[in-house]
Design a protein around this motif. Sequence first.
Motif, PDB file in Angstrom:
ATOM      1  N   PHE A   4      11.182  -1.982   6.251  1.00 60.33           N
ATOM      2  CA  PHE A   4      12.330  -1.180   6.693  1.00 60.33           C
ATOM      3  C   PHE A   4      12.191   0.285   6.297  1.00 60.33           C
ATOM      4  CE2 PHE A   4      16.780   0.181   6.604  1.00 60.33           C
ATOM      5  CZ  PHE A   4      17.301  -0.451   7.731  1.00 60.33           C
ATOM      6  N   SER A   5      11.388   0.560   5.267  1.00 57.96           N
ATOM      7  CA  SER A   5      11.229   1.939   4.778  1.00 57.96           C
ATOM      8  C   SER A   5      10.681   2.866   5.862  1.00 57.96           C
ATOM      9  CB  SER A   5      10.293   1.972   3.566  1.00 57.96           C
ATOM     10  OG  SER A   5       8.989   1.584   3.951  1.00 57.96           O
ATOM     11  N   GLY A   6      10.077   2.290   6.902  1.00 62.01           N
ATOM     12  CA  GLY A   6       9.517   3.125   7.962  1.00 62.01           C
ATOM     13  C   GLY A   6      10.543   3.616   8.967  1.00 62.01           C
TER      14      GLY A   6
ATOM     15  N   ILE B 119       4.940  12.067  -2.521  1.00 60.53           N
ATOM     16  CA  ILE B 119       4.921  10.831  -3.303  1.00 60.53           C
ATOM     17  C   ILE B 119       6.378  10.352  -3.371  1.00 60.53           C
ATOM     18  CG2 ILE B 119       4.985  12.069  -5.553  1.00 60.53           C
ATOM     19  CD1 ILE B 119       2.988   8.862  -5.104  1.00 60.53           C
ATOM     20  N   VAL B 120       6.617   9.162  -2.824  1.00 59.32           N
ATOM     21  CA  VAL B 120       8.010   8.730  -2.669  1.00 59.32           C
ATOM     22  C   VAL B 120       8.641   8.414  -4.033  1.00 59.32           C
ATOM     23  CG1 VAL B 120       9.498   6.937  -1.676  1.00 59.32           C
ATOM     24  CG2 VAL B 120       7.706   8.016  -0.282  1.00 59.32           C
ATOM     25  N   ASN B 121       7.893   7.783  -4.905  1.00 62.51           N
ATOM     26  CA  ASN B 121       8.409   7.520  -6.252  1.00 62.51           C
ATOM     27  C   ASN B 121       8.382   8.827  -7.064  1.00 62.51           C
ATOM     28  OD1 ASN B 121       8.650   6.893  -8.983  1.00 62.51           O
ATOM     29  ND2 ASN B 121       7.800   4.851  -8.680  1.00 62.51           N
TER      30      ASN B 121
ATOM     31  N   TRP C 215      -8.835 -11.157   8.279  1.00 59.12           N
ATOM     32  CA  TRP C 215      -8.422  -9.762   8.129  1.00 59.12           C
ATOM     33  C   TRP C 215      -8.162  -9.448   6.654  1.00 59.12           C
ATOM     34  CZ3 TRP C 215      -8.274  -6.887  12.598  1.00 59.12           C
ATOM     35  CH2 TRP C 215      -8.085  -7.553  13.805  1.00 59.12           C
ATOM     36  N   GLU C 216      -8.500  -8.223   6.257  1.00 61.94           N
ATOM     37  CA  GLU C 216      -8.088  -7.754   4.919  1.00 61.94           C
ATOM     38  C   GLU C 216      -6.964  -6.758   5.095  1.00 61.94           C
ATOM     39  OE1 GLU C 216     -10.479  -6.290   1.734  1.00 61.94           O
ATOM     40  OE2 GLU C 216     -11.963  -7.867   2.177  1.00 61.94           O
ATOM     41  N   MET C 217      -5.792  -7.103   4.587  1.00 65.27           N
ATOM     42  CA  MET C 217      -4.615  -6.276   4.860  1.00 65.27           C
ATOM     43  C   MET C 217      -3.796  -6.141   3.584  1.00 65.27           C
ATOM     44  SD  MET C 217      -3.521  -8.248   8.378  1.00 65.27           S
ATOM     45  CE  MET C 217      -3.340  -9.869   7.646  1.00 65.27           C
TER      46      MET C 217
ATOM     47  N   ALA D  57       2.069   1.513  13.277  1.00 66.48           N
ATOM     48  CA  ALA D  57       1.570   0.308  12.608  1.00 66.48           C
ATOM     49  C   ALA D  57       2.761  -0.467  12.061  1.00 66.48           C
ATOM     50  CB  ALA D  57       0.614   0.674  11.480  1.00 66.48           C
ATOM     51  N   ASN D  58       3.749   0.275  11.603  1.00 67.89           N
ATOM     52  CA  ASN D  58       4.920  -0.294  10.939  1.00 67.89           C
ATOM     53  C   ASN D  58       5.813  -1.050  11.930  1.00 67.89           C
ATOM     54  OD1 ASN D  58       8.041   0.962   9.971  1.00 67.89           O
ATOM     55  ND2 ASN D  58       6.909  -0.448   8.683  1.00 67.89           N
ATOM     56  N   LYS D  59       5.395  -2.294  12.219  1.00 68.09           N
ATOM     57  CA  LYS D  59       6.078  -3.091  13.251  1.00 68.09           C
ATOM     58  C   LYS D  59       7.530  -3.370  12.916  1.00 68.09           C
ATOM     59  CE  LYS D  59       2.930  -6.085  12.099  1.00 68.09           C
ATOM     60  NZ  LYS D  59       1.895  -7.060  12.323  1.00 68.09           N
TER      61      LYS D  59
ATOM     62  N   THR E 294       1.229  10.617   2.687  1.00 69.81           N
ATOM     63  CA  THR E 294       2.294  10.153   1.782  1.00 69.81           C
ATOM     64  C   THR E 294       1.912   8.816   1.140  1.00 69.81           C
ATOM     65  OG1 THR E 294       3.679   8.647   3.126  1.00 69.81           O
ATOM     66  CG2 THR E 294       3.936  11.020   3.538  1.00 69.81           C
ATOM     67  N   ALA E 295       2.449   8.592  -0.058  1.00 66.79           N
ATOM     68  CA  ALA E 295       2.281   7.303  -0.746  1.00 66.79           C
ATOM     69  C   ALA E 295       3.585   6.950  -1.447  1.00 66.79           C
ATOM     70  CB  ALA E 295       1.152   7.387  -1.761  1.00 66.79           C
ATOM     71  N   HIS E 296       3.670   5.718  -1.887  1.00 69.76           N
ATOM     72  CA  HIS E 296       4.860   5.271  -2.609  1.00 69.76           C
ATOM     73  C   HIS E 296       4.673   5.512  -4.111  1.00 69.76           C
ATOM     74  CE1 HIS E 296       8.027   1.872  -3.184  1.00 69.76           C
ATOM     75  NE2 HIS E 296       8.562   3.058  -3.236  1.00 69.76           N
TER      76      HIS E 296
HETATM   77  P1  NDP Z   1      -0.208  -1.642   2.432  1.00 71.91           P
HETATM   78  O1  NDP Z   1       0.685  -2.353   1.496  1.00 71.91           O
HETATM   79  O2  NDP Z   1      -1.656  -1.786   2.292  1.00 71.91           O
HETATM   80  O3  NDP Z   1       0.131  -0.069   2.404  1.00 71.91           O
HETATM   81  C1  NDP Z   1       1.422   0.419   2.541  1.00 71.91           C
HETATM   82  C2  NDP Z   1       1.464   1.918   2.397  1.00 71.91           C
HETATM   83  O4  NDP Z   1       2.815   2.367   2.479  1.00 71.91           O
HETATM   84  C3  NDP Z   1       0.956   2.427   1.062  1.00 71.91           C
HETATM   85  O5  NDP Z   1       0.497   3.742   1.256  1.00 71.91           O
HETATM   86  C4  NDP Z   1       2.205   2.416   0.197  1.00 71.91           C
HETATM   87  O6  NDP Z   1       2.114   3.323  -0.892  1.00 71.91           O
HETATM   88  C5  NDP Z   1       3.261   2.856   1.204  1.00 71.91           C
HETATM   89  N1  NDP Z   1       4.586   2.277   0.982  1.00 71.91           N
HETATM   90  C6  NDP Z   1       4.870   0.973   0.784  1.00 71.91           C
HETATM   91  N2  NDP Z   1       6.200   0.790   0.641  1.00 71.91           N
HETATM   92  C7  NDP Z   1       6.753   1.999   0.746  1.00 71.91           C
HETATM   93  C8  NDP Z   1       8.096   2.479   0.655  1.00 71.91           C
HETATM   94  N3  NDP Z   1       9.129   1.664   0.413  1.00 71.91           N
HETATM   95  N4  NDP Z   1       8.312   3.796   0.804  1.00 71.91           N
HETATM   96  C9  NDP Z   1       7.291   4.631   1.040  1.00 71.91           C
HETATM   97  N5  NDP Z   1       6.005   4.255   1.120  1.00 71.91           N
HETATM   98  C10 NDP Z   1       5.743   2.954   0.979  1.00 71.91           C
HETATM   99  O7  NDP Z   1       0.274  -2.076   3.909  1.00 71.91           O
HETATM  100  P2  NDP Z   1      -0.610  -2.195   5.220  1.00 71.91           P
HETATM  101  O8  NDP Z   1      -1.414  -0.967   5.416  1.00 71.91           O
HETATM  102  O9  NDP Z   1      -1.260  -3.511   5.262  1.00 71.91           O
HETATM  103  O10 NDP Z   1       0.536  -2.252   6.347  1.00 71.91           O
HETATM  104  C11 NDP Z   1       1.259  -1.112   6.780  1.00 71.91           C
HETATM  105  C12 NDP Z   1       2.026  -1.472   8.045  1.00 71.91           C
HETATM  106  O11 NDP Z   1       1.100  -1.744   9.075  1.00 71.91           O
HETATM  107  C13 NDP Z   1       2.910  -2.720   7.917  1.00 71.91           C
HETATM  108  O12 NDP Z   1       4.079  -2.567   8.658  1.00 71.91           O
HETATM  109  C14 NDP Z   1       2.049  -3.814   8.515  1.00 71.91           C
HETATM  110  O13 NDP Z   1       2.815  -4.865   9.061  1.00 71.91           O
HETATM  111  C15 NDP Z   1       1.323  -3.037   9.610  1.00 71.91           C
HETATM  112  N6  NDP Z   1       0.041  -3.622   9.997  1.00 71.91           N
HETATM  113  C16 NDP Z   1      -0.978  -3.719   9.089  1.00 71.91           C
HETATM  114  C17 NDP Z   1      -2.189  -4.274   9.434  1.00 71.91           C
HETATM  115  C18 NDP Z   1      -3.318  -4.310   8.466  1.00 71.91           C
HETATM  116  O14 NDP Z   1      -4.441  -4.678   8.853  1.00 71.91           O
HETATM  117  N7  NDP Z   1      -3.133  -3.949   7.208  1.00 71.91           N
HETATM  118  C19 NDP Z   1      -2.418  -4.807  10.789  1.00 71.91           C
HETATM  119  C20 NDP Z   1      -1.307  -4.623  11.684  1.00 71.91           C
HETATM  120  C21 NDP Z   1      -0.118  -4.058  11.287  1.00 71.91           C
HETATM  121  P3  NDP Z   1       1.457   2.859  -2.331  1.00 71.91           P
HETATM  122  O15 NDP Z   1      -0.007   2.620  -2.046  1.00 71.91           O
HETATM  123  O16 NDP Z   1       1.680   4.031  -3.188  1.00 71.91           O
HETATM  124  O17 NDP Z   1       2.189   1.643  -2.753  1.00 71.91           O
END
Ligand code: NDP
Length: 383
Positions: free
Chosen positions: A102-104, A56-58, A200-202, A121-123, A34-36
């Motif tokens: 919160f979306s998680g 695809i959420v959007n 970290w790259e996040m 992952a979604n803390k 899934t993606a946004h």
């Molecule tokens: P990113 O912003 O890189 O990715 C988020 C993903 O979720 C994308 O696929 C995005 O889709 C989708 N998304 C975002 N918002 C929504 C929404 N409202 N509804 C549906 N889908 C959505 O985030 P990260 O990967 O960095 O982080 C993800 C989670 O993991 C977070 O909770 C973060 O705190 C946690 N985390 C991340 C770490 C990291 O190294 N990145 C480390 C530890 C924890 P699209 O690409 O289409 O926008």
Amino acid sequence: MRKIAILGSTGSIGTQALEVIEKNPDKFEVSVLTAHHNWELLAKQARKFNPNAVVIVNETHREALQEALSDLPVKVFSGGKAMEQIVTMDEIQMVLTALVGFSGLKPTIQAIKAGKHIALANKETLVVAGEIITHLAEEHKVAILPVDSEHSALFQCIKGESQNPIEKIYLTASGGPFRGFSLEQLRNVTPAQALKHPNWEMGAKITIDSASMMNKGLEVIEAKWLFGLKNEQIDVIVHPQSIIHSIVQFEDGSMKAQMGLPDMRLPIQYALAYPKRISNDFPRFNFLQYPNLTFESIDMHVFKNLRLAYEAMEAGGIMPCLLNASNEITNELFRKGQISFTQIADINELVMNKIQNQNTPNLEMLLEADFSARELARNSVNQ
Ligand code: NDP
Ligand code: MG
């Protein structure tokens, strides 16, 4: 073969999870992605991993995605509700929740109710609804496997120690790009500076949270729920090299730490393959390249978000949800240049002070709390 759904497959965690899966085609199979908004990358991923379905959420991107995948048997859905429904699909064994914020929450609840193990992952989900999630997981006999590197470290340290209570844990923090800054210095930092994490790259949201120490605050609350700890058992220590990912201290004073290079693929892989460790070719840690592993305290007067998180955890009820919701807004406003860096914590504090706490919230109360805190945070700019 473990069949996995990845919520948020186009993000930092999602793409790294797919790297792990790609290297282990005999162990993992992708059921759902899934993606946004990012339908282009989602389409590419679907072509490569051949999932049963994508969401695809959007909704505005549904047609483009459908068109891009028209020659494949992949089912295409759109909207938030579809994401909540798809996680219940029979074939899925594990759901990796790599969404932001919160979306998680709702899809995680649905996945647990459907008996799917969660690689979390979604803390933010545990921060806002720790009590609901942990009870549901127990009721449905579902494992919540932490992906967050610190919590994965703790989880690995307590393996085989079920007879031995935890005395205390130390969550390590890199300190982020503004380690050692004074409040004065923090006032003028820019989004570009905050987006440059040293180790970290996040994704953008968590990178800002790391700079503002909100991330560590959220992780403190996450740890409370994952490991059933009392507030005073959770400590934070700054460790700039990010090699020791966290530490457990047992009742005899003995400490266990988990170490490794800062590479999220490791905790992701550990959760996906749990309870097995699988071999990989990731770079290995070399002691001689890191002759100094150092530790520092953190000033909670300067990095107020961490103090606010401890206060929210102490208060319980909807307070962690209010803090998280306000922070999602202030984090974004800062990234857009609409508030200063220190206003993030100032507004978060104001929201916690202005909205009355409520005990033992159900999902509806959390949704309301989330909504009101966002409104108040938005309206508090320039006040
Ligand atoms: P990113 O912003 O890189 O990715 C988020 C993903 O979720 C994308 O696929 C995005 O889709 C989708 N998304 C975002 N918002 C929504 C929404 N409202 N509804 C549906 N889908 C959505 O985030 P990260 O990967 O960095 O982080 C993800 C989670 O993991 C977070 O909770 C973060 O705190 C946690 N985390 C991340 C770490 C990291 O190294 N990145 C480390 C530890 C924890 P699209 O690409 O289409 O926008
Ligand atoms: Mg972390």
